[in-house]
Scaffold this active site. Structure first.
Site, mmCIF file in Angstrom:
data_model
loop_
_atom_site.group_PDB
_atom_site.id
_atom_site.type_symbol
_atom_site.label_atom_id
_atom_site.label_comp_id
_atom_site.label_asym_id
_atom_site.label_seq_id
_atom_site.Cartn_x
_atom_site.Cartn_y
_atom_site.Cartn_z
ATOM 1 C CB VAL A 70 3.009 -0.564 3.548
ATOM 2 C CG1 VAL A 70 3.281 -1.774 4.457
ATOM 3 C CG2 VAL A 70 2.642 0.577 4.694
ATOM 4 C CE LYS A 89 3.219 4.057 7.011
ATOM 5 N NZ LYS A 89 2.099 4.452 7.882
ATOM 6 C CG ASP A 141 -4.082 10.228 12.580
ATOM 7 O OD1 ASP A 141 -5.387 10.675 12.664
ATOM 8 O OD2 ASP A 141 -3.364 9.724 11.718
ATOM 9 N N GLY A 191 0.907 -1.130 0.015
ATOM 10 C CA GLY A 191 0.068 0.008 -0.024
ATOM 11 C C GLY A 191 0.859 1.285 -0.052
ATOM 12 C CD GLU A 192 3.066 5.408 -3.089
ATOM 13 O OE1 GLU A 192 3.860 6.159 -3.192
ATOM 14 O OE2 GLU A 192 2.424 4.469 -4.010
ATOM 15 N N GLY A 193 0.316 5.683 0.930
ATOM 16 C CA GLY A 193 -0.310 6.953 1.246
ATOM 17 C C GLY A 193 0.690 8.121 1.248
ATOM 18 N N GLY A 194 -0.082 9.166 1.984
ATOM 19 C CA GLY A 194 0.768 10.366 1.920
ATOM 20 C C GLY A 194 2.088 10.203 2.686
#
Length: 474
Positions: A23, A38, A134, A16-19
């Site tokens: 990962v 990560k 968070d 996966g990928e985020g801001g």
């Protein structure tokens, strides 16, 4: 197939990928296990990068010190050409955000169970001085329908405390669950996590967000000035007790919230225990067993009544339990059938069934005394010999051997260790957090390839957990 390396870890595929980063599924060649890695990549000025890297590493070390079944286990953290990386256990499943987006809706009890476990995880983290900052559905990873794992400890806390433009999106990315004091940039404590717990619980109970809007400004305005309807008013099936728990947690004033995640967890625990008690007392739970007992008792009573009626009708001088069934003596008179009221009286006065008669067959019951037959010729009375009562046969029930008593050994090992119990391998800690062993004496050996092994003897008791602590290199 290996697509790259970070530290000693071989990257196998992107998960996966985020801001904040990416990962990967990775392989640890030293411990021969699959993990998740990560990487954190932020576009910041060179002068800020070193500061941020140090802050993230400190937070990763703090997260690595957390050992709880509802918190993802962090194995390692470091710097690489790609920036800061964190090595952690690989989880199988999906996060709560993905599940909700795909239409999954936990029921009321599942919601309480999930939220209680997340509360327990945060209560433990708070006791270690770690605030998450968070909590949101995307950071609650579900490895089972009621088994959550909290992920991404510390990352938002670094962002909250730094005045760096590149980090503004970190805070703005999940404003639906951020406490008002977080949005205002004020000092925070563990009650900001309590607020986020309430916001997530509200969404699970009502299937809508507590604070929403079409823009970031609208959402922030709703958080600051709005007050949502209680969940039980939106969905009548939601118990008011759970509705009150969620509403207290998202109070605008931190002083009006639960003072800790532990207190919120206790409120959920009390509701779950009360619900369990109601379930066991509910007639729908008990009625089937009572119905079976009633049917068996009715059948047995009917059998006794039929026997008594049959004897009154003239069959009393015939054997019942497999004796000779030949014709009766020639001088036996056949009695005329008695009136219906006599049969009814005989059935009505049948002796009551014993307490365990529901499980007995009519053949095992004690037979009533056979009454004398009524002669058709008064001048030739006939006496029928009484049959001796048959002894009740006691069924032989096989007894199951009692299970061996066991106890718990809790493990607190840093940075990691291979566990052996009485010479046999038991796993690697972390993630292994505890052992269930037979009561008695055991020898536990902890091995780490970089240090000398540690061996301890423990006495396991059924009612008292044993804690084994060891830090290699200290």
């Amino acid at each position: 197939m290996t697509i790259g390396h970070i530290g000693r870890y071989a990257l196998k595929q992107q998960l996966g990928e985020g801001g904040l980063g990416t990962v990967y599924a990775a392989y640890d060649p030293i411990l021969s296990r699959t993990i998740a890695v990560k990487t954190l990549h932020l576009s910041v000025a060179e002068g800020d990068r070193a500061t941020l890297d140090a802050l993230f590493l400190n937070e990763a070390r703090a997260a690595a010190g957390l050992n709880h079944p509802n918190i993802v286990t962090v194995y390692d953290a470091g710097l690489s050409e790609q920036g800061v990386y964190i090595a952690m256990e690989r989880l199988r499943g999906r996060d709560l955000r993905q599940l909700l987006a795909n239409g999954w809706r936990p029921d009321i009890v599942q919601t309480a169970q999930i939220m209680r476990r997340v509360c327990d995880a945060l209560s433990y983290a708070h006791s270690k001085g770690v605030i998450h900052c968070d909590i949101k559905p995307a950071n609650i990873f579900m490895v089972g329908r009621t088994l959550p794992k909290v992920v991404d400890f510390g990352i938002a806390r670094v962002a909250h405390g730094q005045d760096i433009p590149a980090l503004e999106g970190v805070v703005a990315g999940s404003p639906h669950y951020l406490a008002p004091e977080q949005l205002r940039g004020e000092s925070i404590d563990r009650r900001c996590d309590v607020y986020a717990l309430g916001a997530v619980m509200y969404e699970l109970l009502t299937h809508r967000k507590a604070f929403d809007g079409k823009s970031l400004q609208e959402i922030m305005n709703a958080v600051e000035h709005g007050r949502p309807l209680p969940p039980h008013e939106l969905r009548p099936e939601v118990p008011k007790v759970l509705s009150d728990v969620a509403m207290r947690a998202i109070a605008h004033d931190p002083a009006q919230r639960y003072r800790s995640a532990r207190q919120m967890s206790q409120a959920l625990k009390e509701w779950l225990e009360a619900e369990a008690e109601i379930g066991t007392e509910d007639g729908s739970q008990v009625r089937p067993g009572k119905r079976r007992l009633f049917v068996a008792a009715l059948a047995a009573s009917t059998a006794i009544g039929v026997v008594a009626g049959w004897q009154l009708l003239g069959g009393g001088d015939s054997p019942i339990h497999g004796a000779d069934t030949g014709p009766p003596p020639s001088d036996t008179a056949i009695a005329p059938p008695p009136p219906a009221s006599s049969v009814a009286a005989a059935v009505a006065t049948s002796p009551p069934m014993p307490a365990d008669s529901a499980a007995a067959t009519p053949a095992a019951a004690t037979e009533p005394e056979t009454p004398p037959a009524v002669s058709a010729k008064p001048t030739r009375p006939h006496t029928v010999a009484k049959l001796p009562p048959r002894e009740r046969e006691t069924p032989v029930r096989a007894t199951k051997p009692a299970p061996a008593a066991t106890g718990v050994v809790q493990l607190a090992v840093a940075p990691w260790g291979q566990i052996e119990v009485d010479g046999k391998g038991a796993g690697v800690t972390p993630p292994l957090a505890q052992l269930t062993l037979p009561v008695g004496d055991h020898v536990i050996t902890i091995r780490n390839s970089d240090f000398a092994p540690r061996t301890v003897s423990v006495r396991v008791q059924a009612d008292q957990p044993v804690v084994v602590r060891h830090r290699f290199g200290s």
